[in-house]
Design an enzyme around this catalytic site. Structure first.
Site, PDB file in Angstrom:
ATOM      1  N   HIS A  91       0.828  -1.201   0.000  1.00 56.11           N
ATOM      2  CA  HIS A  91       0.000   0.000   0.000  1.00 56.11           C
ATOM      3  C   HIS A  91       0.864   1.252   0.000  1.00 56.11           C
ATOM      4  O   HIS A  91       2.057   1.216   0.315  1.00 56.11           O
ATOM      5  CB  HIS A  91      -0.923   0.001   1.222  1.00 56.11           C
ATOM      6  CG  HIS A  91      -0.232   0.382   2.506  1.00 56.11           C
ATOM      7  ND1 HIS A  91      -0.159   1.688   2.958  1.00 56.11           N
ATOM      8  CD2 HIS A  91       0.430  -0.365   3.428  1.00 56.11           C
ATOM      9  CE1 HIS A  91       0.504   1.724   4.106  1.00 56.11           C
ATOM     10  NE2 HIS A  91       0.875   0.492   4.407  1.00 56.11           N
ATOM     11  N   CYS A  92       0.231   2.370  -0.349  1.00 51.86           N
ATOM     12  CA  CYS A  92       0.847   3.690  -0.189  1.00 51.86           C
ATOM     13  C   CYS A  92      -0.134   4.550   0.603  1.00 51.86           C
ATOM     14  O   CYS A  92      -0.810   4.036   1.492  1.00 51.86           O
ATOM     15  CB  CYS A  92       1.234   4.294  -1.538  1.00 51.86           C
ATOM     16  SG  CYS A  92      -0.091   4.362  -2.756  1.00 51.86           S
ATOM     17  N   THR A  93      -0.237   5.832   0.307  1.00 49.67           N
ATOM     18  CA  THR A  93      -1.154   6.674   1.076  1.00 49.67           C
ATOM     19  C   THR A  93      -2.586   6.553   0.565  1.00 49.67           C
ATOM     20  O   THR A  93      -3.497   6.194   1.304  1.00 49.67           O
ATOM     21  CB  THR A  93      -0.690   8.142   1.041  1.00 49.67           C
ATOM     22  OG1 THR A  93       0.547   8.249   1.756  1.00 49.67           O
ATOM     23  CG2 THR A  93      -1.706   9.049   1.721  1.00 49.67           C
TER      24      THR A  93
END
Length: 255
Positions: free
Chosen positions: A146-148
């Site tokens: 995941h990222c933001t």
């Protein structure tokens, strides 16, 4: 690996969480097979409620790969998921210096295309994507990355996995664009903050940075084509992945 639910598991506190393979029987591949579900998951940042953390633990996730920058991680550390090891594999996202004071939507769209080109051309980004894909091939699944917002850095990683699985480009694009549908609540929250702090007239200017568009993903593919000729060559020459890694990813991805 655990048996994945047949439909999309929705998390109240991470609305862009989903299975890379899609829903139902999984995305079809060009050779008539299906992408196996319950192996690789993608998400936005894991600011999870206790209930959602338990839901992820119940999926049996072994490793969480966080693609965010160190300041992003420090500002919003992931909630711990029982049974999962957290790993930091930083990929640069949208540079704040590039979005600060955007004059219009055209500038915002240009920034987004540049971000996707950087996923392909930045040596640091290539090294991080190589690390991620190697870990996905060698560590025991299931994995979550995941990222933001779970749309750009994460979106390119998911596209690469579907390319490796042999999914056609139209299906990959449709899966990529699903972010706009499932994460609308998060997008509206951030656009409300734009309106509050920068003024209502800036909402339309900044909206292109909070969605995914075909032109963004196409910018990455165009860079791949220009620099390497094909996604396969990018994976091998740009990311340095060998037959063993790619074969293992395909074995994990395709049922």
């Amino acid at each position: 690996m655990t048996d994945a639910p047949s439909e999309l598991l929705r998390l109240a506190s991470a609305d862009n969480f989903r299975d890379v393979a899609g829903t139902g029987a999984g995305h079809p591949t060009r050779d008539g097979r299906r992408v196996r579900r319950g192996v690789f998951y993608r998400s936005n940042e894991l600011q999870l409620t206790h209930e959602d953390a338990r839901s992820l633990a119940a999926l049996g996730i072994r490793v969480i790969h966080d693609l965010r920058s160190a300041p992003e991680v420090e500002a919003h550390p992931d909630v711990e998921v029982a049974g999962a090891t957290w790993r930091h594999v930083e990929v640069s996202g949208i540079p704040m210096a590039m979005v600060d004071g955007l004059p219009d939507t055209a500038a915002a769209e240009r920034v987004m295309r540049e971000v996707y080109v950087a996923f392909v051309r930045s040596p640091e980004a290539r090294a991080s994507y190589a690390t991620l894909l190697t870990d996905l091939a060698t560590e025991e699944p299931p994995h979550l990355f995941h990222c933001t917002a779970g749309k750009d850095r994460t979106g390119w990683a998911a596209a690469l996995l579907l390319e490796i699985a042999g999914v056609d480009r139209d299906t990959i694009l449709a899966d990529y664009l699903l972010t706009n549908e499932v994460s609308s609540a998060t997008r509206e929250k951030y656009l409300a903050l734009v309106a509050e702090h920068l003024g209502p007239d800036k909402v339309a200017v900044y909206e292109p940075t909070m969605v995914v568009e075909p032109a963004y993903l196409e910018a990455a593919y165009d860079a791949v084509g220009a620099d390497y000729g094909s996604v396969e060559a990018y994976l091998r020459e740009g990311l340095g992945l060998g037959d063993d890694t790619l074969d293992e990813l395909r074995a994990r991805l395709v049922g």
